[in-house]
Design a protein around this motif. Structure first.
Motif, short mmCIF file in Angstrom:
data_model
loop_
_atom_site.label_atom_id
_atom_site.label_comp_id
_atom_site.label_asym_id
_atom_site.label_seq_id
_atom_site.Cartn_x
_atom_site.Cartn_y
_atom_site.Cartn_z
N THR A 1 0.83 -1.20 0.00
CA THR A 1 0.00 0.00 0.00
C THR A 1 0.87 1.26 0.00
N THR A 2 0.27 2.38 -0.33
CA THR A 2 0.99 3.65 -0.26
C THR A 2 1.52 3.88 1.14
N LEU A 3 0.67 3.63 2.13
CA LEU A 3 1.04 3.85 3.52
C LEU A 3 2.25 3.02 3.92
N SER A 4 2.23 1.74 3.60
CA SER A 4 3.32 0.86 4.03
C SER A 4 4.57 1.05 3.19
N GLN A 5 4.43 1.32 1.89
CA GLN A 5 5.62 1.54 1.07
C GLN A 5 6.31 2.85 1.44
N ALA A 6 5.53 3.85 1.82
CA ALA A 6 6.08 5.17 2.12
C ALA A 6 6.59 5.28 3.55
N ASP A 7 6.17 4.37 4.44
CA ASP A 7 6.45 4.57 5.86
C ASP A 7 6.79 3.26 6.57
N SER A 8 5.79 2.54 7.04
CA SER A 8 6.02 1.45 7.98
C SER A 8 6.81 0.28 7.40
N GLY A 9 6.71 0.07 6.09
CA GLY A 9 7.40 -1.06 5.48
C GLY A 9 8.90 -0.96 5.54
N VAL A 10 9.43 0.27 5.66
CA VAL A 10 10.88 0.45 5.71
C VAL A 10 11.37 0.64 7.14
N GLY A 11 10.47 0.53 8.12
CA GLY A 11 10.85 0.75 9.51
C GLY A 11 11.38 -0.50 10.17
N VAL A 12 11.57 -0.41 11.49
CA VAL A 12 12.14 -1.53 12.26
C VAL A 12 11.16 -2.04 13.31
N LYS A 13 9.90 -1.61 13.20
CA LYS A 13 8.93 -1.97 14.23
C LYS A 13 7.92 -2.98 13.73
N ASN A 14 7.53 -3.88 14.63
CA ASN A 14 6.41 -4.78 14.41
C ASN A 14 5.44 -4.55 15.56
N GLY A 15 4.18 -4.27 15.25
CA GLY A 15 3.23 -3.98 16.31
C GLY A 15 1.89 -4.64 16.06
N ILE A 16 1.28 -5.11 17.15
CA ILE A 16 -0.04 -5.75 17.08
C ILE A 16 -0.94 -5.09 18.12
N ASN A 17 -2.13 -4.66 17.70
CA ASN A 17 -3.09 -4.12 18.65
C ASN A 17 -3.55 -5.25 19.58
N PHE A 18 -3.62 -4.96 20.89
CA PHE A 18 -3.96 -6.00 21.86
C PHE A 18 -4.57 -5.35 23.09
N MET A 19 -5.60 -5.97 23.65
CA MET A 19 -6.27 -5.49 24.84
C MET A 19 -6.74 -4.05 24.67
N GLY A 20 -7.20 -3.73 23.46
CA GLY A 20 -7.73 -2.41 23.20
C GLY A 20 -6.69 -1.33 23.07
N GLN A 21 -5.43 -1.69 22.98
CA GLN A 21 -4.37 -0.69 22.88
C GLN A 21 -3.60 -0.84 21.57
N LYS A 22 -3.29 0.30 20.98
CA LYS A 22 -2.57 0.34 19.72
C LYS A 22 -1.14 -0.18 19.91
N ASN A 23 -0.74 -1.13 19.07
CA ASN A 23 0.64 -1.64 19.06
C ASN A 23 1.13 -2.11 20.43
N TYR A 24 0.24 -2.74 21.22
CA TYR A 24 0.63 -3.15 22.57
C TYR A 24 1.68 -4.25 22.54
N LEU A 25 1.56 -5.18 21.62
CA LEU A 25 2.55 -6.25 21.46
C LEU A 25 3.43 -5.94 20.26
#
Length: 264
Positions: free
Chosen positions: A21-45
């Motif tokens: 996607t535009t979002l992932s190619q322009a930003d998150s895809g080139v980063g070093v973070k992996n995040g999963i929403n959990f227990m109602g919180q953004k990127n908790y895991l």
């Protein structure tokens, strides 16, 4: 999820990212973070894990639904306003072609954004976010909390656009950013048909408090103690802020709401 699994299996196996996607190619895809929403919180895991490689294939970029293709430009505007004034000038000049997702213009914008993100992560001095303000998360304290408040029905790109507008106006109110520069940024977001307000900003808790301000505490906890957010002092320039005037932030929200109502 795949990135999180790759970072933990056998203490880490090689991960090749192929963002689509535009979002992932322009930003998150080139980063070093992996995040999963959990227990109602953004990127908790999640983990910090450098991908072995990232493959940005423009065939994927052009195969997206049009609305998704354009929405991801929010992160492109973000990195320009915090890192590269010349790039922002280019975005401003080509806003019409970007809004139409003209292939050559879209490709250049995504490529430049990806390189700016990667350069900051590699050379910014705090790749694993142990102490910096994380300038690449400009506008994200409100964006992340709006996503949570919406039950994740509000897309990340749209939330970032609104979150940036809030912090841009706050920067103006504090006297750090000129109103003219703020108007230029907002004009580009509008030209790209990205949202500049969302009703979630006005939602109140049962005790009458402005709910979005809880996002500041969530952001502080995510940083591990001290609140540090980036505010703008100019296009391509920012500064770390450790305290937020809640009353002034609410004033900004009311002004944004009034401006949105006047356009209806």
């Amino acid at each position: 999820v795949a990135g999180f699994a790759a970072a933990t299996a056998h203490r880490g196996i090689r991960l090749l990212r192929v963002p689509t996607t535009t979002l992932s190619q322009a930003d998150s895809g080139v980063g070093v973070k992996n995040g999963i929403n959990f227990m109602g919180q953004k990127n908790y895991l999640g983990t910090f894990a450098v991908p072995w490689a990232t493959l940005n294939d423009f065939l994927f970029l052009h195969s997206q639904p049009f609305s998704l293709k354009r929405a991801g430009l929010a992160e492109v505007v973000k990195v320009a306003v915090v890192k590269d004034a010349v790039f922002f000038d280019w975005l401003e000049e080509h806003a019409g072609a970007l809004a139409a997702c003209r292939p050559d213009i879209l490709e250049h914008a995504v490529e430049r954004s990806a390189l700016l993100h990667a350069e900051h992560i590699a050379r910014g001095g705090d790749a694993f976010e142990m102490g910096s303000s994380r300038p690449l998360d400009f506008g994200h304290w409100a964006a992340h909390y709006m996503e949570t408040m919406s039950g994740y029905t509000l897309g990340h790109a749209e939330a970032v656009s609104v979150g940036m507008c809030l912090d841009i106006l706050y920067s103006v109110k504090k006297g750090w950013l000129s109103s003219r520069q703020a108007e230029r940024i907002i004009a580009v977001l509008k030209a790209l048909e990205l949202p500049v307000f969302h009703p979630l900003l006005t939602r109140r808790t049962k005790d009458g408090a402005c709910e979005i301000l809880k996002g500041l505490e969530a952001f502080r906890e995510h940083l591990g103690g001290q609140l540090t957010v980036l505010m703008l002092t100019g296009i391509g320039k920012g500064m770390d802020v450790h305290e937020i005037d809640a009353a002034l932030m609410e004033e900004c929200i009311r002004e944004m709401q009034a401006q949105a109502a006047s356009l209806e």
